[in-house]
Scaffold this active site. Structure first.
Site, short mmCIF file in Angstrom:
data_model
loop_
_atom_site.label_atom_id
_atom_site.label_comp_id
_atom_site.label_asym_id
_atom_site.label_seq_id
_atom_site.Cartn_x
_atom_site.Cartn_y
_atom_site.Cartn_z
N CYS A 73 -15.82 26.36 -19.81
CA CYS A 73 -15.98 25.04 -19.19
C CYS A 73 -16.22 24.05 -20.31
O CYS A 73 -17.29 24.04 -20.92
CB CYS A 73 -17.14 25.04 -18.19
SG CYS A 73 -17.44 23.42 -17.46
N CYS A 217 -12.40 17.59 -16.02
CA CYS A 217 -12.37 19.00 -16.41
C CYS A 217 -11.98 19.05 -17.88
O CYS A 217 -10.84 18.72 -18.24
CB CYS A 217 -11.36 19.78 -15.56
SG CYS A 217 -11.16 21.51 -16.05
#
Length: 274
Positions: A73, A217
């Site tokens: 992430c 993201c």
């Protein structure tokens, strides 16, 4: 249990120090904490653990809101770096961490941005993983009665990138969940919808695996630029405009690591009885 709420361009996290606290997160507990009405509410849970290797500073774990553990992430990595410095767990500017699948270096800049060495993008279908007979720059897929062209890459997690004319009208809600769970992605995938403004500027929306569409993201931004460079559509340095804000991505091409630079924001500290 003490925790911090943080975000990277609106992609929000619950961050927990498991170095000085004893914690255990079951999938059920994570889902309860992630609930925005009954819990803390977040896209991902980030857990700071002691390193497994003396050459490293920390181990970095990531859990989606649905309770599943993932390997990467990018926005979370920036918040991880900011968190460990804010909490006095380290005073280093270059922080070395391990993840489920590899290692990363997180560098805090003088202006409080965080630059993350994301490693080299991997286009090998077996690594992604993606079901294909051979590696291609573009794949044809069927989803929700649509035929789509996409690029596929691993940034430590699987990504599928589609080029669209306009991100505002892209069929994110329709195609995102169908492609995320497509049979050709045995571990599911993050789905990026990329609008190319110029060779140095893209707009992007991402439907994240296990979280749905998010404000930003980081690994998705990296994946979109990597695919764009592989397809010879983008330059080495690209400004990525996401709904929650912007990131700077730099990649010199095959054989080189990809770098992502952006902000990490601390919102508040909290305590919750489990």
């Amino acid at each position: 249990m003490q925790f911090s709420k943080m975000h990277g361009l609106g992609n929000d996290f619950m961050v927990v120090d498991a170095v000085t606290q004893n914690v255990y997160f079951s999938p059920e507990l994570i889902r309860r904490l992630a609930d925005r009405h009954l819990g803390v509410g977040f896209d991902q849970l980030l857990v700071v653990e002691p390193p497994y290797d003396p050459e490293l500073d920390f181990h970095y774990r990531i859990f989606n809101a649905d309770g599943s553990e993932v390997a990467q992430c990018g926005n979370g990595a920036r918040c991880f770096a900011r968190f460990v410095r804010l909490k006095g767990l380290t005073n280093k500017r270059d922080i070395r961490v391990s993840t489920q699948t590899g290692r990363m270096v997180l560098s805090v800049t003088d202006d409080d941005l965080v630059c993350v060495n994301m490693g080299e993008p991997n286009f090998d279908p077996q690594t992604v993983p993606f079901r294909a007979t051979k590696e291609e720059k573009t794949y044809i897929m069927r989803a929700a009665e649509h035929t789509v062209l996409c690029g596929v890459v691993s940034m430590g997690n699987p990504h599928c990138v589609l080029q669209v004319d306009d991100v505002k009208t892209a069929k994110v809600e329709l195609l995102g969940p169908v492609l995320e769970g497509h049979e050709r992605f045995p571990e599911r995938a993050n789905i990026g919808f990329m609008q190319i403004v110029s060779r140095e500027h893209i707009k992007l929306r991402v439907y994240e695996r296990g979280a749905g569409e998010t404000q930003a993201c980081g690994s998705g931004a990296c994946a979109a630029v990597a695919v764009g460079i592989q397809q010879e559509l983008l330059s080495e340095e690209v400004h990525v405009e996401l709904p929650g804000g912007s990131l700077h991505i730099r990649w010199k091409g095959p054989g080189s690591p990809l770098f992502m630079t952006g902000p990490a924001t601390h919102v508040y500290d909290g305590f919750i009885h489990l």
